[in-house]
Design a protein around this motif. Structure first.
Motif, short mmCIF file in Angstrom:
data_model
loop_
_atom_site.label_atom_id
_atom_site.label_comp_id
_atom_site.label_asym_id
_atom_site.label_seq_id
_atom_site.Cartn_x
_atom_site.Cartn_y
_atom_site.Cartn_z
N VAL A 1 0.85 -1.19 0.00
CA VAL A 1 0.00 0.00 0.00
C VAL A 1 0.89 1.25 0.00
CG1 VAL A 1 -1.72 1.29 1.30
CG2 VAL A 1 -1.82 -1.21 1.21
N ARG A 2 0.55 2.16 -0.86
CA ARG A 2 1.28 3.43 -0.91
C ARG A 2 0.46 4.50 -0.21
NH1 ARG A 2 5.62 4.01 -3.85
NH2 ARG A 2 5.27 6.27 -4.02
N ALA A 3 1.13 5.19 0.71
CA ALA A 3 0.46 6.29 1.41
C ALA A 3 0.19 7.42 0.43
CB ALA A 3 1.33 6.78 2.56
N LYS A 4 -0.93 8.08 0.64
CA LYS A 4 -1.32 9.12 -0.32
C LYS A 4 -2.18 10.16 0.40
CE LYS A 4 -4.31 8.01 -3.40
NZ LYS A 4 -4.96 7.41 -4.60
N LEU A 5 -1.99 11.41 0.03
CA LEU A 5 -2.82 12.51 0.53
C LEU A 5 -4.02 12.64 -0.39
CD1 LEU A 5 -3.20 14.88 2.51
CD2 LEU A 5 -1.85 16.29 0.94
N LYS A 6 -5.17 12.29 0.12
CA LYS A 6 -6.37 12.27 -0.70
C LYS A 6 -7.16 13.57 -0.65
CE LYS A 6 -8.88 8.57 -0.60
NZ LYS A 6 -9.71 7.42 -0.10
N LYS A 7 -7.01 14.34 0.45
CA LYS A 7 -7.83 15.54 0.59
C LYS A 7 -7.07 16.56 1.43
CE LYS A 7 -12.43 16.95 2.24
NZ LYS A 7 -13.68 16.48 2.90
N PHE A 8 -7.14 17.82 1.01
CA PHE A 8 -6.53 18.92 1.74
C PHE A 8 -7.28 20.19 1.36
CE2 PHE A 8 -3.39 22.06 2.99
CZ PHE A 8 -2.81 21.50 4.12
N VAL A 9 -8.36 20.47 2.09
CA VAL A 9 -9.28 21.55 1.72
C VAL A 9 -9.44 22.51 2.89
CG1 VAL A 9 -11.60 22.12 0.94
CG2 VAL A 9 -10.53 19.97 0.20
N PRO A 10 -9.07 23.79 2.71
CA PRO A 10 -9.30 24.78 3.78
C PRO A 10 -10.79 24.98 4.04
CG PRO A 10 -7.69 25.58 2.18
CD PRO A 10 -8.30 24.35 1.59
N VAL A 11 -11.15 25.13 5.30
CA VAL A 11 -12.55 25.34 5.67
C VAL A 11 -12.99 26.75 5.30
CG1 VAL A 11 -14.16 25.41 7.61
CG2 VAL A 11 -12.39 23.64 7.51
N SER A 12 -12.13 27.73 5.49
CA SER A 12 -12.45 29.11 5.16
C SER A 12 -11.31 29.71 4.36
CB SER A 12 -12.71 29.94 6.43
OG SER A 12 -11.58 29.91 7.27
N SER A 13 -11.61 30.78 3.65
CA SER A 13 -10.61 31.40 2.78
C SER A 13 -9.57 32.19 3.57
CB SER A 13 -11.30 32.33 1.78
OG SER A 13 -12.05 33.33 2.47
N LYS A 14 -9.86 32.61 4.80
CA LYS A 14 -8.93 33.40 5.60
C LYS A 14 -9.00 32.95 7.06
CE LYS A 14 -10.10 37.61 6.48
NZ LYS A 14 -10.46 39.03 6.36
N PRO A 15 -7.94 33.12 7.80
CA PRO A 15 -7.95 32.74 9.23
C PRO A 15 -9.00 33.55 10.00
CG PRO A 15 -5.70 33.08 8.45
CD PRO A 15 -6.60 33.58 7.36
N GLU A 16 -9.52 32.93 11.05
CA GLU A 16 -10.54 33.57 11.88
C GLU A 16 -10.02 33.72 13.31
OE1 GLU A 16 -13.90 31.04 11.66
OE2 GLU A 16 -14.38 31.54 9.57
N PRO A 17 -10.26 34.88 13.94
CA PRO A 17 -9.82 35.08 15.33
C PRO A 17 -10.51 34.08 16.27
CG PRO A 17 -10.43 37.17 14.32
CD PRO A 17 -10.89 36.10 13.38
N ILE A 18 -9.78 33.64 17.27
CA ILE A 18 -10.33 32.71 18.27
C ILE A 18 -10.96 33.54 19.37
CG2 ILE A 18 -9.79 30.86 19.88
CD1 ILE A 18 -7.41 30.15 18.13
N ILE A 19 -12.28 33.52 19.45
CA ILE A 19 -13.01 34.27 20.48
C ILE A 19 -14.07 33.41 21.16
CG2 ILE A 19 -12.61 36.53 19.41
CD1 ILE A 19 -15.35 36.33 18.15
N ASP A 20 -14.06 32.10 20.87
CA ASP A 20 -15.09 31.23 21.41
C ASP A 20 -14.66 30.49 22.67
OD1 ASP A 20 -13.19 29.64 20.27
OD2 ASP A 20 -14.54 28.53 18.95
N GLY A 21 -13.43 30.74 23.15
CA GLY A 21 -12.96 30.09 24.37
C GLY A 21 -12.61 28.62 24.19
N SER A 22 -12.52 28.14 22.97
CA SER A 22 -12.22 26.72 22.75
C SER A 22 -10.81 26.34 23.18
CB SER A 22 -12.42 26.37 21.27
OG SER A 22 -11.59 27.19 20.45
N LEU A 23 -9.90 27.30 23.21
CA LEU A 23 -8.52 27.04 23.64
C LEU A 23 -8.21 27.69 24.98
CD1 LEU A 23 -6.61 27.50 20.26
CD2 LEU A 23 -7.46 25.39 21.29
N GLY A 24 -9.24 28.15 25.67
CA GLY A 24 -9.05 28.82 26.96
C GLY A 24 -9.33 30.30 26.86
N LEU A 25 -9.78 30.88 27.96
CA LEU A 25 -10.14 32.29 27.96
C LEU A 25 -8.95 33.20 27.75
CD1 LEU A 25 -12.71 32.32 30.92
CD2 LEU A 25 -13.18 32.19 28.46
N LEU A 26 -7.75 32.79 28.18
CA LEU A 26 -6.58 33.64 28.02
C LEU A 26 -6.16 33.78 26.57
CD1 LEU A 26 -4.40 32.44 31.04
CD2 LEU A 26 -5.85 34.46 30.89
#
Length: 270
Positions: A137-162
């Motif tokens: 079996v040969r390893a292969k990258l089948k998919k690489f799709v960005p979710v959004s066109s630009k980065p989004e600021p983290i303000i939802d507390g998913s990585l901590g309030l700080l």
């Protein structure tokens, strides 16, 4: 006593004429050397007391005031020296904090690493192919799709309030295929990439490798089975000061608007 004796005494009076006093007498007091010595001592003590009260005591008081002033000035000098040392210490701590900040920011991704991330991941996937056998079996990258066109600021507390309002992320949906060993090696190598990445929503499904016999066309498993692995790759990047200010404005609580009481018309009484 007879007259002759008186005469004789008078005659011899010149021999015992008026005696000259040995010490001067003032106000009926004979100033003998002892009394003069006592007077000189008393005058000396009085003069010493006068000098002490009028000359030495003011000088001593002035000296004590000067010593207190010198002590106060020395305390101010020591305080300023301590303040200067504290300033130097704060400057050193600030320089160390800036250096640590640079080192920490170096762990995050940037626009350049984000642009080359696809090439880096594809290189890691291809490096897992160590055999050229047709049945491997040969390893292969089948998919690489960005979710959004630009980065989004983290303000939802998913990585901590700080972290809120200080970092931004770019999410990418990826999928690779390969054996268990290949997949494990690829994931480990992705985690070792320089930019700080987060792998989420990790899902694995097995795909057995089959080969048909050229005689009876019967499917036959050959070699290790393939694994399809899908995950979301989150790339973390620091925000600029302007972006941090904009994110802070979004996080600022909005003051509630007080409800306006309805206006009730007043009807005059008849």
């Amino acid at each position: 006593m007879t007259l002759s004796d008186d005469l004789n005494f008078a005659e011899h009076g010149g021999e015992f004429g008026p005696a000259t006093p040995e010490s001067p007498v003032i106000f009926g007091i004979a100033f003998t050397p002892k009394i003069i010595g006592i007077l000189v001592g008393v005058i000396g003590l009085a003069g010493a007391g006068y000098i002490l009260l009028n000359l030495l005591m003011p000088a001593l008081e002035s000296y004590q005031q000067q010593q207190a002033k010198n002590s106060e000035l020395q305390g101010q000098v020591d305080q300023k020296k301590a303040t200067i040392k504290q300033i130097d210490k704060v400057k050193d701590e600030l320089a160390q904090a800036k250096q640590q900040n640079v080192q920490v920011l170096g762990l995050f991704a940037n626009e350049k690493t984000l642009d080359t991330l696809l090439l880096d991941v594809n290189r890691l996937v291809e490096s897992a192919n160590t055999s050229t056998s047709i049945n491997t079996v040969r390893a292969k990258l089948k998919k690489f799709v960005p979710v959004s066109s630009k980065p989004e600021p983290i303000i939802d507390g998913s990585l901590g309030l700080l972290v809120n309002g200080k970092l931004q992320r770019s999410s990418i949906n990826a999928e690779i295929t390969g054996t268990y060993e290949q997949t494990q090696s690829i994931i480990r190598n992705i985690e070792r990439l320089q930019p700080l990445l987060i792998i989420k929503d990790y899902q694995v499904s097995s795909v057995p490798l089959e080969s048909r016999s050229p005689l009876d066309k019967t499917p036959m498993p050959v070699g290790p089975g393939a694994i399809d692995t899908s995950f979301q790759l989150q790339v973390l990047m620091p925000l600029t000061p302007e972006e941090i200010a904009a994110a802070a404005a979004k996080l600022a609580p909005v003051a509630p608007v007080a409800p306006v009481a309805p206006v009730v018309p007043v009807v005059p009484k008849k």
